[in-house]
Design a protein around this motif. Structure first.
Motif, mmCIF file in Angstrom:
data_model
loop_
_atom_site.group_PDB
_atom_site.id
_atom_site.type_symbol
_atom_site.label_atom_id
_atom_site.label_comp_id
_atom_site.label_asym_id
_atom_site.label_seq_id
_atom_site.Cartn_x
_atom_site.Cartn_y
_atom_site.Cartn_z
ATOM 1 N N ILE A 198 12.503 0.004 0.822
ATOM 2 C CA ILE A 198 11.591 0.672 1.754
ATOM 3 C C ILE A 198 12.319 1.766 2.529
ATOM 4 C CG2 ILE A 198 10.289 0.329 3.904
ATOM 5 C CD1 ILE A 198 9.398 -2.389 2.772
ATOM 6 N N LEU A 199 13.535 1.468 2.971
ATOM 7 C CA LEU A 199 14.301 2.444 3.741
ATOM 8 C C LEU A 199 14.645 3.677 2.915
ATOM 9 C CD1 LEU A 199 16.706 0.069 5.707
ATOM 10 C CD2 LEU A 199 14.859 1.451 6.669
ATOM 11 N N THR A 200 14.826 3.506 1.603
ATOM 12 C CA THR A 200 15.194 4.646 0.757
ATOM 13 C C THR A 200 13.975 5.317 0.132
ATOM 14 O OG1 THR A 200 15.533 3.121 -1.107
ATOM 15 C CG2 THR A 200 17.467 3.739 0.185
ATOM 16 N N GLY A 201 12.780 4.769 0.343
ATOM 17 C CA GLY A 201 11.576 5.377 -0.221
ATOM 18 C C GLY A 201 11.088 6.565 0.598
ATOM 19 N N ASP A 202 10.566 7.569 -0.087
ATOM 20 C CA ASP A 202 9.979 8.729 0.584
ATOM 21 C C ASP A 202 8.458 8.589 0.679
ATOM 22 O OD1 ASP A 202 12.471 10.298 0.742
ATOM 23 O OD2 ASP A 202 12.307 10.350 -1.437
ATOM 24 N N ILE A 203 7.867 8.000 -0.357
ATOM 25 C CA ILE A 203 6.418 7.832 -0.454
ATOM 26 C C ILE A 203 6.158 6.416 -0.951
ATOM 27 C CG2 ILE A 203 4.286 8.843 -1.378
ATOM 28 C CD1 ILE A 203 6.084 11.241 -2.300
ATOM 29 N N PHE A 204 5.049 5.816 -0.502
ATOM 30 C CA PHE A 204 4.748 4.434 -0.881
ATOM 31 C C PHE A 204 3.351 4.327 -1.481
ATOM 32 C CE2 PHE A 204 7.882 4.446 2.446
ATOM 33 C CZ PHE A 204 8.842 3.545 1.984
ATOM 34 N N LEU A 205 3.292 3.630 -2.595
ATOM 35 C CA LEU A 205 2.019 3.317 -3.237
ATOM 36 C C LEU A 205 1.836 1.807 -3.172
ATOM 37 C CD1 LEU A 205 -0.469 4.152 -4.910
ATOM 38 C CD2 LEU A 205 0.957 3.927 -6.971
ATOM 39 N N LEU A 206 0.895 1.361 -2.337
ATOM 40 C CA LEU A 206 0.626 -0.064 -2.176
ATOM 41 C C LEU A 206 -0.653 -0.408 -2.924
ATOM 42 C CD1 LEU A 206 1.374 -0.561 1.649
ATOM 43 C CD2 LEU A 206 2.964 -0.452 -0.290
ATOM 44 N N VAL A 207 -0.580 -1.455 -3.739
ATOM 45 C CA VAL A 207 -1.703 -1.799 -4.608
ATOM 46 C C VAL A 207 -2.113 -3.248 -4.384
ATOM 47 C CG1 VAL A 207 -2.554 -1.801 -6.985
ATOM 48 C CG2 VAL A 207 -0.736 -0.200 -6.324
ATOM 49 N N PHE A 208 -3.434 -3.448 -4.223
ATOM 50 C CA PHE A 208 -3.985 -4.811 -4.214
ATOM 51 C C PHE A 208 -5.180 -4.827 -5.141
ATOM 52 C CE2 PHE A 208 -6.429 -2.674 -0.913
ATOM 53 C CZ PHE A 208 -7.718 -3.174 -1.064
ATOM 54 N N SER A 209 -5.663 -6.006 -5.439
ATOM 55 C CA SER A 209 -6.807 -6.145 -6.331
ATOM 56 C C SER A 209 -8.050 -6.511 -5.528
ATOM 57 C CB SER A 209 -6.534 -7.224 -7.388
ATOM 58 O OG SER A 209 -7.647 -7.358 -8.256
ATOM 59 N N LEU A 210 -9.140 -5.822 -5.810
ATOM 60 C CA LEU A 210 -10.386 -6.043 -5.069
ATOM 61 C C LEU A 210 -10.991 -7.432 -5.320
ATOM 62 C CD1 LEU A 210 -11.965 -2.523 -5.651
ATOM 63 C CD2 LEU A 210 -11.182 -3.457 -3.454
ATOM 64 N N ASP A 211 -10.448 -8.168 -6.281
ATOM 65 C CA ASP A 211 -10.935 -9.523 -6.541
ATOM 66 C C ASP A 211 -9.946 -10.590 -6.071
ATOM 67 O OD1 ASP A 211 -8.931 -9.176 -8.380
ATOM 68 O OD2 ASP A 211 -10.044 -9.977 -10.086
ATOM 69 N N ASP A 212 -9.017 -10.181 -5.180
ATOM 70 C CA ASP A 212 -7.969 -11.101 -4.747
ATOM 71 C C ASP A 212 -7.653 -10.862 -3.263
ATOM 72 O OD1 ASP A 212 -5.709 -12.609 -4.299
ATOM 73 O OD2 ASP A 212 -4.610 -11.896 -6.059
ATOM 74 N N LYS A 213 -8.148 -11.734 -2.391
ATOM 75 C CA LYS A 213 -7.941 -11.563 -0.953
ATOM 76 C C LYS A 213 -6.474 -11.688 -0.555
ATOM 77 C CE LYS A 213 -12.478 -12.908 0.859
ATOM 78 N NZ LYS A 213 -13.209 -13.824 1.765
ATOM 79 N N GLU A 214 -5.753 -12.576 -1.227
ATOM 80 C CA GLU A 214 -4.338 -12.759 -0.881
ATOM 81 C C GLU A 214 -3.531 -11.495 -1.158
ATOM 82 O OE1 GLU A 214 -2.658 -16.192 -2.689
ATOM 83 O OE2 GLU A 214 -4.034 -17.604 -1.701
ATOM 84 N N SER A 215 -3.886 -10.779 -2.212
ATOM 85 C CA SER A 215 -3.157 -9.538 -2.517
ATOM 86 C C SER A 215 -3.406 -8.488 -1.438
ATOM 87 C CB SER A 215 -3.570 -9.001 -3.893
ATOM 88 O OG SER A 215 -4.902 -8.514 -3.891
ATOM 89 N N PHE A 216 -4.592 -8.502 -0.830
ATOM 90 C CA PHE A 216 -4.884 -7.570 0.255
ATOM 91 C C PHE A 216 -4.106 -7.946 1.515
ATOM 92 C CE2 PHE A 216 -7.892 -6.192 3.744
ATOM 93 C CZ PHE A 216 -7.506 -4.862 3.696
#
Length: 298
Positions: A136-154
């Motif tokens: 995270i500290l070395t990242g410039d941009i972040f793409l976070l992905v969850f599934s709309l059929d999975d509450k835990e992933s959100f």
């Protein structure tokens, strides 16, 4: 004529080379094998020379300000790998396989400038907080992905947002609020009947400084908008979007960089994830310099 006969030199030539007017069958065989070995070594040296020439290409000539790392985070099975595949110009993969290749590098030539985009799928670091924090500290941009059929992933994405916000606030010492370089994707919008997270739940949980898209890596829904937003956040040209450039081989890319004006890109087959040691040195160096003097991803 057989294949072996095509490869062997005439006996007269071997006689001249070995200086034996009447060579024995064993001596003939030895001469043939020796000449074939020399031919094989010559071919090997030619191939090695081509490899060395390819290694001299030019990721090292990319300006530091044109180098960016996109860190992809999220729970297993939400579609991160297929979104990365789409960005690299590859097809959707139907069968789920746990991520085995977590680092990719794509090189672009747009408008006479070269750009380097590294994609790090940090799925393997999910259960290793220290390693994940370093990514995270070395990242410039972040793409976070969850599934709309999975509450835990959100829920996991919400926790990741807090972690990114906290980590970046330590590096960026500013009194004013800085927009998070984050794009959040609610993936698998094609499975509408299985959806368990409403749009209102999402907007209530996410702050306004975070871009959100409902996507389908399978159908390609909204992916172009996601890639455009990632480019905007990173200060990259729109032509880095997969549909906006020509994807070519490394050797063709080298040629086009010298002579071509059409936007093009290639995936570096030799790219490897930087070591955690080099990432740590990068973080320690960035804490003392406002702008790095070299490309952030080596």
């Amino acid at each position: 004529m057989s294949t072996s006969e095509k490869l062997h030199f005439p006996v007269e030539s071997l006689n001249t080379l070995t200086r034996h007017p009447h060579p024995s069958p064993d001596r003939q065989k030895h001469a043939k094998v020796s000449d074939l070995s020399k031919t094989g070594m010559g071919l090997l040296e030619t191939v090695k020379g081509r490899w060395k020439q390819q290694d001299k290409v030019a990721p090292s000539t990319v300006k530091p300000q044109n180098c960016h790392r996109i860190v992809v985070l999220g729970a297993p099975g939400v579609g991160k790998t297929n979104m990365v595949r789409r960005f690299l110009g590859e097809e959707f993969q139907e069968e789920y396989e746990a991520t085995t290749e977590d680092f990719h590098r794509k090189l672009f030539h747009v408008g006479g400038e070269m750009y380097q985009v590294d994609l790090l799928d940090a799925a393997r670091e999910r259960n290793f907080p220290a390693k994940r924090r370093l990514s995270i500290l070395t990242g410039d941009i972040f793409l976070l992905v969850f599934s709309l059929d999975d509450k835990e992933s959100f829920s996991e994405v919400r926790e990741l947002l807090s972690e990114i916000r906290h980590a970046k606030s330590k590096l960026v010492k500013s009194k004013r609020k800085v927009r998070l370089p984050v794009v959040v994707c609610g993936n698998k919008s094609d499975l509408d009947s299985q959806r368990v997270i409403s749009r209102s739940d999402i907007t209530a949980a996410l702050t306004r400084d975070v871009a959100f898209f409902e996507t389908s890596a399978k159908r390609g829904t909204s992916l172009e908008a996601v890639f455009r937003e990632l480019a905007t956040i990173g200060g990259l040209p729109d032509e880095t979007g997969p549909s906006q450039h020509r994807l070519v081989s490394m050797l063709t890319y080298q040629s086009l960089c010298r002579h071509g004006a059409t936007p093009c890109a290639t995936v570096d087959p030799l790219a490897r994830r930087p070591s955690f040691g080099s990432d740590l040195r990068l973080v320690l160096g960035s804490s003392t310099k406002s702008k790095p003097e070299r490309c952030q991803i080596q």
